[in-house]
Scaffold this active site. Structure first.
Site, PDB file in Angstrom:
ATOM      1  N   LYS A 160      -7.010   6.838  10.525  1.00 16.75           N
ATOM      2  CA  LYS A 160      -8.398   6.593  10.943  1.00 16.75           C
ATOM      3  C   LYS A 160      -8.414   6.474  12.463  1.00 16.75           C
ATOM      4  O   LYS A 160      -8.472   5.363  12.995  1.00 16.75           O
ATOM      5  CB  LYS A 160      -8.918   5.284  10.355  1.00 16.75           C
ATOM      6  CG  LYS A 160      -9.383   5.324   8.954  1.00 16.75           C
ATOM      7  CD  LYS A 160     -10.085   3.989   8.677  1.00 16.75           C
ATOM      8  CE  LYS A 160     -10.288   3.755   7.221  1.00 16.75           C
ATOM      9  NZ  LYS A 160     -10.921   2.447   6.981  1.00 16.75           N
ATOM     10  N   LEU A 218       1.081  -1.743  12.695  1.00 12.61           N
ATOM     11  CA  LEU A 218       2.192  -0.839  12.981  1.00 12.61           C
ATOM     12  C   LEU A 218       2.827  -1.117  14.341  1.00 12.61           C
ATOM     13  O   LEU A 218       4.046  -1.030  14.498  1.00 12.61           O
ATOM     14  CB  LEU A 218       1.709   0.606  12.903  1.00 12.61           C
ATOM     15  CG  LEU A 218       2.780   1.649  12.698  1.00 12.61           C
ATOM     16  CD1 LEU A 218       3.714   1.310  11.549  1.00 12.61           C
ATOM     17  CD2 LEU A 218       2.147   2.997  12.461  1.00 12.61           C
ATOM     18  N   GLY A 254       0.769  -1.238   0.000  1.00  8.35           N
ATOM     19  CA  GLY A 254       0.000   0.000   0.000  1.00  8.35           C
ATOM     20  C   GLY A 254       0.795   1.280   0.000  1.00  8.35           C
ATOM     21  O   GLY A 254       0.374   2.278  -0.574  1.00  8.35           O
ATOM     22  N   GLU A 265       3.683   4.647   5.972  1.00  8.11           N
ATOM     23  CA  GLU A 265       2.454   3.859   5.863  1.00  8.11           C
ATOM     24  C   GLU A 265       1.454   4.573   4.971  1.00  8.11           C
ATOM     25  O   GLU A 265       1.401   5.795   4.953  1.00  8.11           O
ATOM     26  CB  GLU A 265       1.818   3.693   7.253  1.00  8.11           C
ATOM     27  CG  GLU A 265       2.056   2.360   7.894  1.00  8.11           C
ATOM     28  CD  GLU A 265       1.231   1.228   7.296  1.00  8.11           C
ATOM     29  OE1 GLU A 265       1.068   1.169   6.054  1.00  8.11           O
ATOM     30  OE2 GLU A 265       0.759   0.396   8.056  1.00  8.11           O
ATOM     31  N   ASP A 282      -5.015   2.239  10.696  1.00  7.06           N
ATOM     32  CA  ASP A 282      -6.391   1.910  11.036  1.00  7.06           C
ATOM     33  C   ASP A 282      -6.419   1.492  12.508  1.00  7.06           C
ATOM     34  O   ASP A 282      -6.387   2.340  13.399  1.00  7.06           O
ATOM     35  CB  ASP A 282      -6.832   0.791  10.082  1.00  7.06           C
ATOM     36  CG  ASP A 282      -8.313   0.498  10.106  1.00  7.06           C
ATOM     37  OD1 ASP A 282      -8.919   0.592  11.180  1.00  7.06           O
ATOM     38  OD2 ASP A 282      -8.861   0.145   9.056  1.00  7.06           O
ATOM     39  N   THR A 283      -6.415   0.217  12.789  1.00  9.70           N
ATOM     40  CA  THR A 283      -6.455  -0.265  14.170  1.00  9.70           C
ATOM     41  C   THR A 283      -5.151   0.027  14.904  1.00  9.70           C
ATOM     42  O   THR A 283      -5.130   0.151  16.114  1.00  9.70           O
ATOM     43  CB  THR A 283      -6.710  -1.786  14.226  1.00  9.70           C
ATOM     44  OG1 THR A 283      -5.622  -2.461  13.599  1.00  9.70           O
ATOM     45  CG2 THR A 283      -8.037  -2.137  13.577  1.00  9.70           C
ATOM     46  N   GLY A 284      -4.041   0.095  14.147  1.00 10.68           N
ATOM     47  CA  GLY A 284      -2.724   0.297  14.739  1.00 10.68           C
ATOM     48  C   GLY A 284      -2.013  -1.003  15.062  1.00 10.68           C
ATOM     49  O   GLY A 284      -0.837  -0.998  15.414  1.00 10.68           O
TER      50      GLY A 284
END
Length: 182
Positions: A130, A107, A43, A98, A102-104
């Site tokens: 997000k 990462l 991505g 990145e 999103d949720t983390g």
């Protein structure tokens, strides 16, 4: 598979301006030093490429393949490292690049791995954030855009390996099946 459409969320022009802004922030933080940009594939590749070209700071590139989505619209939360770095991060300034946080969870796993390798500094740069979806605490140093909790594609971000090459960020909208009423 379901039918869907894609509505523009962030234009190509808005992205280009934001990438230049993020590059200037990184340049300010690392003035006179070198950085290792670590792209999380697939991505981040388009964002990383554009960001690297905007930097005045000398940068080396490396990549990790990390997955938590597969072909789904929701994270599986099962983070898999499919390809590790080739570069040694010991004593180096590292910027993880990145496409979207999103949720983390992904990462967090990457950070845990890299911190054991003794980098001089480690920072996070994301095009999209997000925050509503966050499940784990992540400190982001450079954020392009905060976006709502919508499934997005384009500018490197895919849905089942489609739409990465769109020059903008779009929201995937499920289309309801229409019933013929007589």
């Amino acid at each position: 598979m379901f039918n869907y459409s894609i509505d523009t969320l962030i234009s190509k022009e808005e992205i280009a301006l934001k990438v230049k802004e993020l590059a200037r922030l990184i340049d300010e933080d690392f003035k006179g030093e070198k950085v290792l940009l670590i792209g999380l594939l697939r991505g981040s590749v388009i964002f990383l490429s554009d960001l690297a070209r905007e930097l005045e700071t000398e940068a080396t590139l490396d990549f990790m393949v990390v997955s938590s989505y597969g072909n789904e619209m929701e994270s599986s939360r099962d983070v898999k490292i499919k390809k590790d770095l080739e570069e040694d991060v010991r004593g180096r300034n590292v910027v993880i690049v990145e496409d979207i946080i999103d949720t983390g969870n992904t990462l967090k796993k990457v950070m845990e791995i890299l911190m054991t390798r003794d980098p001089k500094t480690i920072k996070i740069c994301t095009l999209l954030d997000k925050p509503e979806r966050r499940e784990t605490e992540i400190s982001i140093d450079y954020t392009g855009f905060k976006i709502p909790d919508e499934f997005v594609v384009g500018y490197g971000i895919d849905f089942a390996q489609k739409h990465r090459t769109l020059p903008y960020i779009g929201i995937v909208k499920k289309e309801e099946e229409q019933k013929d009423e007589k």
